[in-house]
Motif scaffolding. Structure first.
Motif, PDB file in Angstrom:
ATOM      1  N   ASN A 184       0.849  -1.191   0.000  1.00 13.98           N
ATOM      2  CA  ASN A 184       0.000   0.000   0.000  1.00 13.98           C
ATOM      3  C   ASN A 184       0.881   1.235   0.000  1.00 13.98           C
ATOM      4  O   ASN A 184       1.733   1.401   0.875  1.00 13.98           O
ATOM      5  N   VAL A 185       0.664   2.091  -0.978  1.00 15.52           N
ATOM      6  CA  VAL A 185       1.394   3.349  -1.083  1.00 15.52           C
ATOM      7  C   VAL A 185       0.362   4.474  -1.164  1.00 15.52           C
ATOM      8  O   VAL A 185      -0.478   4.490  -2.072  1.00 15.52           O
ATOM      9  N   GLU A 186       0.424   5.368  -0.195  1.00 17.32           N
ATOM     10  CA  GLU A 186      -0.513   6.493  -0.127  1.00 17.32           C
ATOM     11  C   GLU A 186      -1.959   6.015  -0.215  1.00 17.32           C
ATOM     12  O   GLU A 186      -2.788   6.581  -0.924  1.00 17.32           O
ATOM     13  N   GLY A 187      -2.261   4.923   0.490  1.00 22.45           N
ATOM     14  CA  GLY A 187      -3.617   4.408   0.562  1.00 22.45           C
ATOM     15  C   GLY A 187      -4.072   3.595  -0.638  1.00 22.45           C
ATOM     16  O   GLY A 187      -5.207   3.152  -0.688  1.00 22.45           O
ATOM     17  N   LYS A 188      -3.201   3.371  -1.605  1.00 22.94           N
ATOM     18  CA  LYS A 188      -3.568   2.597  -2.789  1.00 22.94           C
ATOM     19  C   LYS A 188      -2.683   1.358  -2.883  1.00 22.94           C
ATOM     20  O   LYS A 188      -1.474   1.419  -2.658  1.00 22.94           O
ATOM     21  N   GLN A 242      -0.520  -1.396  -4.531  1.00 21.88           N
ATOM     22  CA  GLN A 242       0.321  -1.651  -5.694  1.00 21.88           C
ATOM     23  C   GLN A 242       0.552  -3.153  -5.743  1.00 21.88           C
ATOM     24  O   GLN A 242       0.990  -3.752  -4.753  1.00 21.88           O
TER      25      GLN A 242
END
Length: 115
Positions: free
Chosen positions: A59-63, A65
């Protein structure tokens, strides 16, 4: 206490073995698994599919990957595990030393948190 024995080896090592060597290897793992079972120590075990089948999620910035392959590129891959019950770390290490995986790779011993 429960311990996870994580088996690491070069993934190509198995495919580079002759059929006879593979049969001997399987027999060694079957005997080891039977010894764990007979001792009442085995709680679970599985062989993993090749790293080419792995998918990594981060999860990167709430999204999420999603990436193909393992998280870490290394010369030895996680190939399987044994979940065992042992009275203490010394007993778990003794089981790890008996594991056939210790003869052609490494066996990492990790205690589980008691939930």
């Amino acid at each position: 206490m429960q311990y996870l024995l994580l088996l690491y080896a070069q993934e190509s090592g198995w495919t580079n073995m002759s059929k006879s060597e593979q049969e001997q290897g399987m027999a060694a793992y079957m005997a080891y698994t039977q010894a764990l079972t007979t001792a009442g120590a085995l709680r679970g075990s599985n062989r993993l599919q090749p790293i080419s089948a792995a998918t990594t999620v981060r999860n990167v910035e709430g999204k999420a990957q999603v990436l193909d392959g393992p998280y870490v590129d290394s010369k030895e891959q996680l190939g399987g595990y044994y979940l065992i019950e042992a009275p203490d770390l010394d007993a778990a290490l003794a089981w790890a030393a008996r594991c056939p995986g210790a003869n052609h790779g490494v066996v990492e011993v990790r205690p589980l948190w008691s939930m």
